[in-house]
Design an enzyme around this catalytic site. Structure first.
Site, PDB file in Angstrom:
ATOM      1  N   CYS A 154       1.122  -1.222  -0.264  1.00 49.80           N
ATOM      2  CA  CYS A 154      -0.347  -0.104   0.220  1.00 49.80           C
ATOM      3  C   CYS A 154       1.142   1.423   0.196  1.00 49.80           C
ATOM      4  O   CYS A 154       0.544   1.805  -0.952  1.00 49.80           O
ATOM      5  CB  CYS A 154      -0.632   0.127   1.112  1.00 49.80           C
ATOM      6  SG  CYS A 154      -2.175  -0.940   0.980  1.00 49.80           S
ATOM      7  N   ARG A 210      -7.957  -4.029  -3.208  1.00 49.37           N
ATOM      8  CA  ARG A 210      -7.145  -3.373  -3.714  1.00 49.37           C
ATOM      9  C   ARG A 210      -8.347  -3.037  -4.749  1.00 49.37           C
ATOM     10  O   ARG A 210      -8.059  -3.907  -6.187  1.00 49.37           O
ATOM     11  CB  ARG A 210      -5.605  -3.340  -4.588  1.00 49.37           C
ATOM     12  CG  ARG A 210      -4.658  -3.815  -3.215  1.00 49.37           C
ATOM     13  CD  ARG A 210      -3.754  -3.511  -3.590  1.00 49.37           C
ATOM     14  NE  ARG A 210      -2.902  -4.581  -3.011  1.00 49.37           N
ATOM     15  CZ  ARG A 210      -2.027  -3.657  -2.104  1.00 49.37           C
ATOM     16  NH1 ARG A 210      -2.242  -2.580  -1.459  1.00 49.37           N
ATOM     17  NH2 ARG A 210      -1.785  -4.607  -1.013  1.00 49.37           N
TER      18      ARG A 210
HETATM   19  C1  BEZ Z   1       0.846  -4.308   2.269  1.00 47.59           C
HETATM   20  O1  BEZ Z   1       2.084  -5.125   1.750  1.00 47.59           O
HETATM   21  O2  BEZ Z   1      -0.338  -4.100   1.399  1.00 47.59           O
HETATM   22  C2  BEZ Z   1      -0.066  -6.053   1.835  1.00 47.59           C
HETATM   23  C3  BEZ Z   1       0.351  -6.645   2.669  1.00 47.59           C
HETATM   24  C4  BEZ Z   1      -0.811  -7.891   2.610  1.00 47.59           C
HETATM   25  C5  BEZ Z   1      -1.741  -7.961   2.970  1.00 47.59           C
HETATM   26  C6  BEZ Z   1      -2.107  -6.451   3.411  1.00 47.59           C
HETATM   27  C7  BEZ Z   1      -1.620  -5.368   2.953  1.00 47.59           C
END
Ligand code: BEZ
Length: 242
Positions: free
Chosen positions: A58, A141
């Site tokens: 993110c 997402r």
């Molecule tokens: C992230 O790195 O943004 C992420 C990865 C797995 C689950 C939720 C967020």
């Protein structure tokens, strides 16, 4: 004899669909309260969700969105983010990004587009951003491309582990705007300057003969007609006038 069980309450996720009005909501964001989509009348919007603040994928996406904000704006397109975190988490995360994180050469990045707090998951639920098979407490997402009339024009969904392709988001905006302006369709992997599809199939040429009409339309068969629109004509039509 068979018995019929009463219908279980529906737990089906209802996604806003292409061609439907974007569901309305009011929300608190890092840039103040918003009334969606009313506040964005006359603009294109990319409304997107991310799973959680203080997570690495993110973070990379927010830096990329922020780095591309001016470019999206140059196509009359605003960005609005959302996660099921609270406002103070959002503020702390965005401050940390600015102070400590660099990604693909971008550093000291300030995120100035609104990030919605949605701790009740009301907006995320309305937009089908929670996919319990992936995670029932985080948004996936999701990306909604919404047009100046507030109509959903495209949706993209990515799982938690997969960062979005930002070239594709920008390409989608340009392709939708081009299709609207020139009343054409855009073929696979289209980018400004590539030939567009003329949907009035059959109006030039007949089976197998390749015909080029005066209007520059070329038909390879009755269902496959294309024409050139130079990149500068596309850009002149869709670039926001300031
Ligand atoms: C992230 O790195 O943004 C992420 C990865 C797995 C689950 C939720 C967020």
């Amino acid at each position: 004899m068979t018995t019929t069980e009463p219908d279980a309450p529906s737990t089906a996720i209802r996604l806003p669909r292409i061609g439907e009005p974007a569901p309305e909501f009011t929300a608190v964001t890092t840039q103040g309260d918003i009334n969606f989509p009313g506040d964005y009348a006359g603009k294109w919007v990319i409304l997107f969700s991310h799973p959680a603040d203080f997570t690495p994928v993110c973070t990379s996406e927010f830096i990329t969105f922020a780095a591309m904000q001016d470019e999206f704006r140059s196509y009359n397109t605003e960005l609005v983010g959302l996660s099921v975190d609270g406002l103070y988490s959002h503020i702390a995360w965005l401050r940390t990004i600015r102070e400590k994180i660099s990604f693909t050469g971008h550093e000291d990045v300030e995120v100035t587009f609104p990030l919605i707090e949605d701790i009740t998951m009301e907006v995320a639920t309305k937009y089908g951003m929670i996919m319990p098979g992936e995670d029932s407490t985080k948004a996936v997402r999701a990306v909604f491309v919404i047009d100046p009339a507030g109509v959903v024009r495209a949706l993209l969904y990515y799982p938690l582990s997969l960062g979005r392709n930002f070239d594709e988001l920008l390409r989608m905006v340009k392709a939708l705007q081009t299709a609207d302006h020139f009343e054409v369709a855009t073929p696979a992997d289209w980018r400004p300057g590539d030939k567009v599809i003329v949907p009035t199939a059959g109006s030039c040429g007949t089976a197998k003969d390749r015909v080029t009409g005066n209007d520059g339309m070329e038909c390879q068969d009755w269902f496959f007609c294309t024409k050139e629109i130079p990149a500068h004509d596309v850009e002149a039509a869709i670039r926001a006038k300031h």
